[in-house]
Motif scaffolding. Structure first.
Motif, PDB file in Angstrom:
ATOM      1  N   GLY A   1      47.459  22.701  35.632  1.00  0.00           N
ATOM      2  CA  GLY A   1      48.104  23.869  34.362  1.00  0.00           C
ATOM      3  C   GLY A   1      49.177  22.944  33.211  1.00  0.00           C
ATOM      4  N   LYS A   2      50.067  22.320  33.368  1.00  0.00           N
ATOM      5  CA  LYS A   2      50.754  22.227  32.745  1.00  0.00           C
ATOM      6  C   LYS A   2      49.855  20.668  32.152  1.00  0.00           C
ATOM      7  N   SER A   3      49.635  19.744  32.522  1.00  0.00           N
ATOM      8  CA  SER A   3      49.579  19.147  31.284  1.00  0.00           C
ATOM      9  C   SER A   3      47.976  19.344  30.686  1.00  0.00           C
ATOM     10  N   VAL A   4      47.767  20.639  31.325  1.00  0.00           N
ATOM     11  CA  VAL A   4      46.117  21.101  30.260  1.00  0.00           C
ATOM     12  C   VAL A   4      46.917  21.565  29.048  1.00  0.00           C
ATOM     13  N   VAL A   5      47.955  22.475  28.632  1.00  0.00           N
ATOM     14  CA  VAL A   5      48.516  22.624  28.172  1.00  0.00           C
ATOM     15  C   VAL A   5      49.460  21.874  27.011  1.00  0.00           C
ATOM     16  N   GLY A   6      49.812  20.617  27.499  1.00  0.00           N
ATOM     17  CA  GLY A   6      50.410  19.293  27.254  1.00  0.00           C
ATOM     18  C   GLY A   6      52.245  19.709  27.550  1.00  0.00           C
ATOM     19  N   LEU A   7      52.642  19.538  28.502  1.00  0.00           N
ATOM     20  CA  LEU A   7      53.820  20.296  28.619  1.00  0.00           C
ATOM     21  C   LEU A   7      53.985  18.364  29.566  1.00  0.00           C
ATOM     22  N   GLU A   8      52.877  18.117  30.104  1.00  0.00           N
ATOM     23  CA  GLU A   8      53.066  16.924  31.369  1.00  0.00           C
ATOM     24  C   GLU A   8      52.306  15.514  30.452  1.00  0.00           C
TER      25      GLU A   8
END
Lengths: 316, 324
Positions: B57-64
Motif C-alpha cells: 500500500g505504501k509503495s502504491v502511494v509513494g511512501l516506500e
C-alpha cells in the motif's frame, strides 16, 4: 470538482460566516494562553518572570546612560569606598570604580553574551538535530560525524587558545567563539526526539499530501517537540550566563577593561576582598544566583504547560 | 485500461551485519506481486501481519522506496519520485492510515489537517478553502465546531472520519485504506466503513483496501488478493475467494473467521482442524522447497492461484469450477 462537493454536502458559501463563528466559540485555547494560565497559577514563577524581564530591561536600558571608558578609569581617591553613599551606592573597588555602575554594564555584557550564545547555539543545534534526524541515511551519518568530531575537541582549552590568539576580541567575537561549541548537546537531544517523531504516521500522511520535506520538518515536526525546545533553551540560557562568567573569572573571558559578572566575581580571588571589602564581589554573586533560580522557575512552568497532566492553571 | 497497474513489485530491505557492516541478506517484504486496480472498484488485499500488505500500500502511494518492478498510473511509472511530482500524483492517490491518532499531527488544528492536501495541490482562496473543509466535515458527519479543535479531543471513530475527510479533500481517484478500521470497535467500524462506501458512491473513488479481517473485506471488496510472505497466493472475485478457495493459505484464513453459531461449535472445530491437518501434511505441495508461494496460475478468467499447474487444475476441478 467544487460542484462535486457542493452536491454532496448541505453547506454552501452562505453558511460560512455563521459556522466559522460557531467554531471560534468552541476553539481550544492556544499554547500561549495555556502558558499564561500556568504562570497565573504559580505565584513564585510569576515573580521570577517579573524579576528576569524587569532586570534584563533595567540593565539593557541603564547601561546606555553609563559612559563605560570613563567609569573604568582608575581613581585612587575612591579606593574601596564604603557602599550606601550618595556617590557609590554599592561602594567602589580597588581602582575606585563604582561597583553599582560596573554591575549594570557587566550584567548587560554577560546577559547579552548569554542571550546571543543561546540564540545562535540553540538555532544551530535545533536545525542540525532536526535535519539529521529527519533525513537519516547518509545525511545523518555525515552530520553525526561532524558532531562527534567537535564533541571530541576539548572545549574549554580550545576556547582559551582561540581567545589568546585572536588579537582584538570583544563581546561579539567571544559569543561567536562560544557558539562554535555549545550547539552540540542541543543537537543530539533534538535529533533523538526527531528520530522517534519522524517514524509517526502524521509525517507519512504529510508526505502523502504532497508537503515538502522542509515544511514537514519545521511546521510538522518542530511544533511537536516544541516543549523540549523551550525547556532546553531556557535551561541552556541559565547555563550560558555561567559559561561567560566562569571564563572571565579565570581571566580568559572579556578583556579586563570590559566589566562583566565574571570579572567582578574574580575580585573574590583576593582574601582581603572576601573578608573586608565584601561589596566588591557579593552583588554580582547574588545576582547570578537570583537570575539562575528565576530562570529555572520559569523553565518549570513551561515544562508543566507542555504536559497536560502536570498543569496547575485553570483550564480556562 | 486499469487505473493502477502493479507489475512485479519488489520491496526488499537490506540486512547489514559483520565488521564492515555490509549487506549480507535482505528481508523480502514484497517479493514480486502483480495486480491491477480498476476505476471505481474496491480491491481487497488480505494477509496475516508481516505478509507485506502495508508495504504494498505504501509503495502504491509513494511512501516506500521500491526495489524493482513498476507501478503504472496514466502510463507513467510512479515508483520514480520525479514522475510523481510531474503528475501531481498524490492529488489523485491518497491514503487512510490505520492509527487514527498518530496519523493526525497532534499540534495542528483540524482545519489545518484537512486543508493540508488542498494547500499543496489546489491553492484555493482562504474562504474557499475554509468552505471546502466545512463541506468535507459535513460529508463525514462532523459538526463545524470541530474546525479549531485538536485531534486528541475526538473519539477514535471521529478521528478516523477526519482521516477520511483529509484523504477525499482533493477528490482523488484512488485511496489506499491501510487497515482503516482495525483499531476501532465493531459499532464504530461499521460507521466508518459505511461512510467510506457512501463516499465511494458519491465521488467514484477506487479503494485499495488492506485488511486482515475477512468479514470486513467481504463487506467492502469486489476483487480480493491474498498475500502470504510477500507474494500473492490467490487472486479472484469475492465469489471465487469465499466460495471456491484453492490455496491452503486462503482456506486457513477463511477457517479463522469466528463463527457465532454455538450449536454448531463441534462441527466448526472439526472443519478448522481438518484444514489445519491438510496444511501440516501437505505444505510441500502448496509451497516450493524454500517455503515460498509458487507463481500464479490462472484457473478461470477471474481466478488465479499460486500453485504448480497440474495441482491447480486438479484442485479447480474438485471445486467444480469452469476451466478457463
Amino acid at each position: 470538482m467544487a460542484e462535486n462537493f457542493e452536491k454532496h454536502s448541505d453547506i454552501s458559501a452562505a453558511d460560512l460566516a455563521r459556522l466559522n463563528q460557531e467554531a471560534q466559540a468552541e476553539a481550544t485555547p492556544s499554547t500561549a494562553k495555556i502558558i499564561w494560565n500556568e504562570f497565573k497559577a504559580d505565584k513564585p514563577a510569576m515573580a521570577a518572570l517579573v524579576i528576569i524581564v524587569g532586570f534584563i530591561a533595567f540593565v539593557m536600558i541603564g547601561a546606555l546612560f553609563i559612559n563605560t571608558p570613563k567609569m573604568m578609569e582608575t581613581n585612587i581617591m575612591d579606593y574601596f569606598d564604603k557602599p550606601f553613599t550618595a556617590d557609590f551606592w554599592l561602594g567602589a573597588d580597588s581602582g575606585g570604580r563604582s561597583v553599582a555602575k560596573q554591575l549594570i554594564v557587566g550584567s548587560r555584557n554577560s546577559i547579552g553574551i548569554a542571550i546571543g550564545l543561546t540564540v545562535i547555539s540553540s538555532t544551530v543545534g535545533i536545525c542540525w538535530g532536526l535535519i539529521s534526524g529527519y533525513f537519516g541515511g547518509y545525511i545523518d551519518w555525515g552530520m553525526q560525524r561532524v558532531y562527534d568530531f567537535t564533541m571530541m575537541l576539548p572545549m574549554l582549552m580550545m576556547i582559551i587558545v582561540l581567545v589568546t590568539i585572536i588579537p582584538h576580541y570583544n563581546a561579539v567575537s567571544l559569543t561567536l567563539i562560544f557558539s562554535l561549541f555549545y550547539w552540540e548537546g542541543t543537537s543530539r537531544l533534538i535529533r533523538s526526539r526527531t528520530l522517534a517523531e519522524t517514524q509517526k504516521d502524521y509525517v507519512a500522511a504529510s508526505k502523502a499530501s504532497g508537503t515538502s520535506n522542509w515544511k514537514i520538518i519545521f511546521q510538522g515536526i518542530m511544533p511537536n517537540i516544541s516543549s523540549l525546545i523551550i525547556i532546553d533553551t531556557t535551561l541552556s540560557f541559565a547555563e550560558n550566563i555561567g559559561v561567560e562568567t566562569g571564563l572571565s573569572y579565570l581571566g580568559f573571558g572579556l578583556p579586563t577593561q570590559t566589566p562583566s559578572l565574571g570579572t567582578m566575581i574574580a575580585n573574590a580571588n583576593d582574601p582581603a576582598n572576601i573578608t573586608l571589602y565584601w561589596w566588591t564581589w557579593l552583588p554580582a554573586a547574588l545576582e547570578i544566583i537570583i537570575l539562575c533560580l528565576s530562570i529555572s522557575y520559569v523553565g518549570q512552568v513551561l515544562r508543566r504547560a507542555a504536559d497536560a497532566s502536570q498543569r496547575q492553571g485553570a483550564a480556562d | 485500461m486499469s487505473l493502477v497497474e502493479i507489475k512485479d513489485l519488489k520491496v526488499h530491505y537490506p540486512i547489514r551485519s559483520g565488521f564492515w557492516n555490509r549487506v549480507t541478506d535482505s528481508v523480502k517484504a514484497v517479493d514480486g506481486i502483480t495486480f491491477n486496480i480498476e476505476a471505481g472498484e474496491t480491491y481487497g488485499l488480505v494477509g496475516e501481519s508481516g505478509s507485506g500488505k502495508s508495504t504494498t500500500g505504501k509503495s502504491v502511494v509513494g511512501l516506500e522506496k521500491v526495489t524493482s518492478g513498476s507501478i503504472l498510473y496514466n502510463g507513467k511509472d510512479i515508483t520514480k519520485a520525479e514522475n510523481r511530482r510531474k503528475l501531481d500524483y498524490n492529488r489523485d492517490v491518497q491514503m487512510i492510515f490505520q492509527d487514527s491518532l498518530s496519523s493526525l499531527n497532534p499540534r495542528k488544528r483540524i482545519e489545518d489537517i484537512i486543508a493540508e492536501p488542498l494547500r499543496n495541490f489546489e491553492h484555493l482562496s482562504k474562504d474557499d478553502e475554509k468552505l471546502r473543509v466545512l463541506q468535507l466535515l459535513n460529508i463525514v458527519g462532523l459538526d463545524a465546531d470541530a474546525l479549531y479543535k485538536y485531534p486528541h479531543q475526538f473519539s477514535g471513530g471521529q478521528r478516523q472520519r477526519i482521516g477520511v475527510a483529509r484523504a477525499v479533500a482533493t477528490n482523488p481517484k484512488l485511496i489506499i485504506a491501510d487497515e482503516p478500521v482495525s483499531a476501532l470497535d465493531l459499532s464504530v467500524q461499521a460507521q466508518v466503513l459505511n461512510f467510506m462506501k457512501k463516499i465511494q458512491r458519491e465521488f467514484g473513488i477506487s479503494y485499495l483496501f488492506i485488511s486482515h479481517d475477512l468479514g470486513v473485506v467481504r463487506h467492502m471488496c469486489n476483487n480480493i488478493a491474498i498475500m502470504n510472505r510477500g507474494r500473492l497466493v490467490e487472486i479472484g472475485t469475492r465469489e471465487d475467494i469465499y466460495n471456491h478457495p484453492l490455496h491452503i493459505y486462503t482456506k486457513r484464513l477463511l477457517a479463522a473467521i469466528p463463527e457465532t453459531n454455538v450449536n454448531q461449535r463441534a462441527a466448526h472445530r472439526a472443519s478448522r482442524l481438518a484444514v489445519e491437518k491438510i496444511y501440516e501434511d501437505q505444505q510441500s505441495k502448496y509451497y516450493d522447497e524454500d517455503g515460498m508461494a509458487y507463481p500464479l496460475v490462472q484457473v478461470s478468467p477471474t481466478h488465479s492461484v499460486a500453485l504448480p499447474e497440474n495441482i491447480a487444475k486438479q484442485l479447480a476441478s474438485q471445486e467444480g469450477e469452469v476451466q478457463a
